[in-house]
Design an enzyme around this catalytic site. Structure first.
Site, PDB file in Angstrom:
ATOM      1  N   TYR A  69      12.495   0.649  -8.042  1.00 13.08           N
ATOM      2  CA  TYR A  69      12.931  -0.129  -6.885  1.00 13.08           C
ATOM      3  C   TYR A  69      14.297  -0.777  -7.133  1.00 13.08           C
ATOM      4  O   TYR A  69      14.992  -1.152  -6.191  1.00 13.08           O
ATOM      5  CB  TYR A  69      11.916  -1.215  -6.529  1.00 13.08           C
ATOM      6  CG  TYR A  69      10.568  -0.701  -6.023  1.00 13.08           C
ATOM      7  CD1 TYR A  69      10.341   0.658  -5.844  1.00 13.08           C
ATOM      8  CD2 TYR A  69       9.541  -1.569  -5.723  1.00 13.08           C
ATOM      9  CE1 TYR A  69       9.124   1.131  -5.397  1.00 13.08           C
ATOM     10  CE2 TYR A  69       8.308  -1.106  -5.268  1.00 13.08           C
ATOM     11  CZ  TYR A  69       8.105   0.239  -5.117  1.00 13.08           C
ATOM     12  OH  TYR A  69       6.892   0.700  -4.670  1.00 13.08           O
TER      13      TYR A  69
ATOM     14  N   LYS B  62       2.657   7.014 -16.916  1.00 11.17           N
ATOM     15  CA  LYS B  62       2.650   8.456 -16.668  1.00 11.17           C
ATOM     16  C   LYS B  62       3.378   9.116 -17.844  1.00 11.17           C
ATOM     17  O   LYS B  62       4.387   9.814 -17.682  1.00 11.17           O
ATOM     18  CB  LYS B  62       3.340   8.738 -15.321  1.00 11.17           C
ATOM     19  CG  LYS B  62       3.264  10.152 -14.832  1.00 11.17           C
ATOM     20  CD  LYS B  62       1.899  10.576 -14.326  1.00 11.17           C
ATOM     21  CE  LYS B  62       1.873  12.038 -13.926  1.00 11.17           C
ATOM     22  NZ  LYS B  62       0.526  12.588 -13.800  1.00 11.17           N
TER      23      LYS B  62
ATOM     24  N   ASP C 226      -2.379   8.549 -12.314  1.00 10.96           N
ATOM     25  CA  ASP C 226      -3.179   9.337 -11.364  1.00 10.96           C
ATOM     26  C   ASP C 226      -4.666   9.174 -11.654  1.00 10.96           C
ATOM     27  O   ASP C 226      -5.492   9.055 -10.738  1.00 10.96           O
ATOM     28  CB  ASP C 226      -2.752  10.825 -11.350  1.00 10.96           C
ATOM     29  CG  ASP C 226      -2.332  11.351 -12.700  1.00 10.96           C
ATOM     30  OD1 ASP C 226      -2.324  10.577 -13.674  1.00 10.96           O
ATOM     31  OD2 ASP C 226      -2.005  12.547 -12.802  1.00 10.96           O
TER      32      ASP C 226
ATOM     33  N   ASP D 283       2.547  -1.481  -7.321  1.00 10.82           N
ATOM     34  CA  ASP D 283       2.609  -1.647  -5.865  1.00 10.82           C
ATOM     35  C   ASP D 283       1.514  -0.809  -5.206  1.00 10.82           C
ATOM     36  O   ASP D 283       0.723  -1.288  -4.378  1.00 10.82           O
ATOM     37  CB  ASP D 283       4.009  -1.194  -5.394  1.00 10.82           C
ATOM     38  CG  ASP D 283       4.297  -1.566  -3.953  1.00 10.82           C
ATOM     39  OD1 ASP D 283       3.475  -2.265  -3.343  1.00 10.82           O
ATOM     40  OD2 ASP D 283       5.356  -1.163  -3.447  1.00 10.82           O
TER      41      ASP D 283
ATOM     42  N   ASP E 122      -2.534  -2.029  -3.683  1.00 15.80           N
ATOM     43  CA  ASP E 122      -3.002  -1.826  -2.297  1.00 15.80           C
ATOM     44  C   ASP E 122      -4.361  -1.132  -2.308  1.00 15.80           C
ATOM     45  O   ASP E 122      -5.267  -1.492  -1.555  1.00 15.80           O
ATOM     46  CB  ASP E 122      -2.012  -0.950  -1.510  1.00 15.80           C
ATOM     47  CG  ASP E 122      -0.989  -1.787  -0.743  1.00 15.80           C
ATOM     48  OD1 ASP E 122      -0.663  -2.891  -1.222  1.00 15.80           O
ATOM     49  OD2 ASP E 122      -0.525  -1.326   0.317  1.00 15.80           O
TER      50      ASP E 122
END
Ligand code: NAD
Length: 359
Positions: free
Chosen positions: A145, A190, A222, A246, A250
């Site tokens: 970001y 990852k 994942d 992020d 959620d």
């Protein structure tokens, strides 16, 4: 307990932002009255409303008000109206500028199911009954970001970069958070694909030597996305980088019943923190008095606990929310199993009515 004066920068933002923040302010006013504190509020424009007013999502003068406050309470920013604004002027850029300006690198997002809402979870009862109570510690001011973003012709690039120092400071928060809970830390990355994740994993394992009482595990992002719905009870504290955090938070919020229920705190090296619900500006329900303000109200409770050293006042708010749920009141987002339907404003009023000193 001493009476304290605190100056809170208040960013209502866009969409449902003003509606939900106003409920949190009602609750803070009632706390101030009960405990003899004084909370003064400084309004700050950020997001789409600031673009409309000043042509940019967070002018320096507005950021300065936040930096001079004792803490910041934020609703949400963004909406379709500003979709065509150039990338560097979008409402969300105001949020990134605020987080970076305040240096709040550690975002703490609890995923805990309220017993009254266990039937609102989309997961099977047997999975919910095993327990959902974990915290996602998300790095907030680095990673993709904040890397370079550019579009050249038909090619777009976003840079994902982390230094050892950035990983170490959030890693320590992860270990310290686990130390105050059940001493289990899951580091999510990852590393089978990304260099930045391999560095992340290396730093976490170096830090683990300083925290022998904490059980560190590694998980690919994942797999983590799958495990959160398959077996959330396995998690105590999850520490991860900005974008993974992020997305996972959620997902984690939804298994607790509604994204509208989840608060967050963001802290850096000072006590001045940023407190906000984890959801966005929900343009689909904005202005309809339908939004669930509990995530924002609980964010205000976190502010009292973490930035103002007012644990009793924070607990009083949490108890008032619990009593509201016990009585069967529900905003539309958590009505799946019935209850007394209330709007956003009524929800705030009912929680205020339940507020009592010392409980
Ligand atoms: P969203 O979180 O705003 O909404 C997703 C869904 O959840 C919608 O159906 C919405 O109605 C519902 N919802 C969200 N909060 C709720 C609440 N308190 N009570 C009841 N229902 C609630 O996500 P989105 O639709 O992807 O994004 C909308 C806008 O918000 C976009 O412009 C996005 O960029 C922005 N956004 C801002 C923030 C922030 O300010 N921190 C975070 C995420 C998204």
């Amino acid at each position: 307990m001493f009476s304290l004066n605190k100056n809170i920068a208040v960013i209502r933002g866009d969409g449902i932002g003003p509606e939900i923040v106003n409920q949190a302010l009602k609750v803070l006013d009632k706390v101030a009255e009960l405990y003899g504190h004084t909370f003064t509020y400084t309004d700050v424009d950020m997001g789409g409303c600031a673009i409309d007013k000043y042509g940019e999502p967070l002018p320096e003068a507005e950021l300065k008000k936040c930096l001079e406050s004792d803490s910041v309470l934020l609703g949400a920013v963004g909406g379709d109206k500003w979709n065509d604004v150039p990338g560097d002027k979008r409402p969300e850029k105001g949020l990134l500028k605020l987080r970076a300006g305040m240096g709040v690198y550690s975002n703490n997002r609890p995923a805990k199911i309220w017993p009254q809402l266990s039937s609102a979870s989309p997961l099977k009862k047997s999975i919910v009954d095993a327990g959902i109570d974990f915290i996602i510690v998300r790095e907030l001011i680095g990673g993709i970001y904040f890397g370079e973003h550019k579009t050249e012709g038909d090619v777009a690039t976003d840079v994902l970069k982390y230094s050892e120092a950035e990983i170490e400071r959030i890693g320590r928060i992860g270990f310290e958070t686990a130390r105050k809970r059940n001493k289990k830390l899951c580091s999510v990355e990852k590393s089978n694909v990304l260099d930045s994740s391999r560095l992340w994993k290396k730093v976490m394992h170096r830090l683990a030597e300083e925290y022998p009482d904490i059980e560190l595990s590694d998980m690919l992002v994942d797999n983590c996305a799958m495990q959160i719905v398959k077996n959330p009870a396995q998690f105590d504290v999850v520490v991860t980088e900005n974008m993974f955090g992020d997305i996972l938070s959620d997902e984690a919020s939804m298994i607790t019943g509604s994204i509208g229920m989840i608060p967050s705190s963001s802290l850096g090296s000072s006590s001045c923190g940023l407190y906000e619900p984890i959801h966005g500006s929900a343009p689909d329900i904005a202005g309809k008095d339908m939004a669930n303000p509990i995530g924002t109200i609980l964010s205000a409770a976190m502010m009292l606990r973490f930035s103002f050293d007012m644990p009793d006042e924070a607990t009083a708010i949490e108890n008032a929310v619990s009593e509201y749920l016990d009585k069967g009141y529900r905003t539309a987002d958590i009505m799946s199993e019935g209850g007394n339907l209330v709007g956003c404003s009524k929800c705030g009023e009912l929680i205020c009515e339940n507020l009592r000193k010392g409980c």
